[in-house]
Design a protein around this motif. Structure first.
Motif, PDB file in Angstrom:
ATOM      1  N   GLY A  10       0.879  -1.310  -0.022  1.00 29.90           N
ATOM      2  CA  GLY A  10      -0.075  -0.057  -0.003  1.00 29.90           C
ATOM      3  C   GLY A  10       0.880   1.216   0.027  1.00 29.90           C
ATOM      4  N   GLY A  11       1.837   1.137  -0.610  1.00 36.12           N
ATOM      5  CA  GLY A  11       2.961   2.405  -0.760  1.00 36.12           C
ATOM      6  C   GLY A  11       3.792   2.618   0.518  1.00 36.12           C
ATOM      7  N   LEU A  12       3.817   1.651   1.215  1.00 32.87           N
ATOM      8  CA  LEU A  12       4.462   1.552   2.658  1.00 32.87           C
ATOM      9  C   LEU A  12       5.590   0.492   2.543  1.00 32.87           C
ATOM     10  CD1 LEU A  12       1.800   2.640   5.192  1.00 32.87           C
ATOM     11  CD2 LEU A  12       3.311   4.113   4.028  1.00 32.87           C
ATOM     12  N   LEU A  13       6.386   0.786   3.223  1.00 28.26           N
ATOM     13  CA  LEU A  13       7.823  -0.220   3.432  1.00 28.26           C
ATOM     14  C   LEU A  13       7.153  -1.490   4.301  1.00 28.26           C
ATOM     15  CD1 LEU A  13      10.760  -0.245   2.437  1.00 28.26           C
ATOM     16  CD2 LEU A  13      11.415   0.264   4.899  1.00 28.26           C
ATOM     17  N   SER A  14       7.489  -2.683   3.980  1.00 29.63           N
ATOM     18  CA  SER A  14       7.044  -3.858   4.564  1.00 29.63           C
ATOM     19  C   SER A  14       8.091  -4.686   4.584  1.00 29.63           C
ATOM     20  CB  SER A  14       5.795  -4.425   4.012  1.00 29.63           C
ATOM     21  OG  SER A  14       5.568  -5.675   4.319  1.00 29.63           O
ATOM     22  N   GLY A  15       8.384  -5.353   5.957  1.00 31.92           N
ATOM     23  CA  GLY A  15       9.365  -6.462   5.900  1.00 31.92           C
ATOM     24  C   GLY A  15       8.760  -7.772   5.775  1.00 31.92           C
TER      25      GLY A  15
END
Length: 237
Positions: A163-168
């Motif tokens: 969703g446009g955010l950084l994710s691990g």
């Protein structure tokens, strides 16, 4: 870094300071870096770091902070005060290796209180940073990262995008391009800050808060003599 020669105009009030990371030893570049710092290695007729400096000047940046480590005096001697590019170049000298986050943390007094661009001095990319200046960081967002498809030397990637955010945890995973726009508090308020530490752990701590954007254009981490030679051949052609 590469960009067109077409002048770009931006609201001066929106133009941040920039930091170019240039303090590494360049061990994978040896023997080329035994007597020359990696950012000064020639690429298609001029030092690699000059592409980044030129491009930052072209989008309206006026102050650039460069951290210096291995053979750093040679970088300072070449770039000087930045006047020939219309820049005010300041230097943050590292007496011992601080890694990426430690180097930025030490340089915060030179970078000021507003969000700043960060560019790795050994990265080639034709991404248009001017479009980031047209989209300021939202309130409460500690930064924006540029991600690229995974190169052969980093096949597992670093982070995903959700969703446009950084994710691990999201798949697929992509590689951090070495280009970011960071708010000072991302380092100043990091609870595990210490003299020497890397940006990777800071980004992980701020997952789901950092914006992340995938770029599929021209990008190269010039980390080995072979990659430098291939990029040189491609650019001169």
């Amino acid at each position: 870094m590469n960009d067109s020669d077409k002048p770009q105009t931006t609201d001066v009030s929106a133009v941040p300071t920039a930091m170019v990371l240039a303090a590494g030893f360049g061990k994978r570049m040896r023997p080329l870096t035994d007597h020359t710092p990696k950012p000064l290695l020639p690429l298609a007729g001029k030092p690699l770091i000059e592409y980044a400096v030129e491009r930052l000047a072209r989008i309206g940046v006026r102050r650039v902070v460069i951290n210096l480590g291995h053979l750093g005096d040679k970088i300072r001697d070449y770039l000087g005060d930045g006047e020939r590019w219309g820049l005010d170049i300041r230097y943050s000298v590292e007496d011992a290796p601080l890694e990426t986050a430690g180097g930025i943390l030490q340089a915060l007094p030179l970078l000021g209180e507003r969000p700043f661009l960060v560019v790795n001095g050994d990265v080639w990319c034709d991404f248009d940073l001017a479009q980031w200046l047209a989209r300021p960081l939202p309130a409460g967002c500690p930064g924006r990262l540029l991600m690229v498809p995974n190169p052969p030397h980093n096949p597992e990637g670093d982070f995903g995008i959700d969703g446009g955010l950084l994710s691990g945890t999201s798949k697929p995973r992509y590689t951090f391009a070495g280009i970011s726009w960071l708010a000072p508090e991302i380092l100043r308020d990091y609870p595990k800050a210490r003299p020497c530490f890397g940006l990777g752990e800071v980004f992980t701590y701020n997952e789901d808060r950092l914006q992340a954007e995938l770029y599929q254009g021209d990008w190269c981490d010039v980390g080995t003599p072979e990659r430098l030679e291939r990029l040189e051949h491609r650019l001169t052609e």
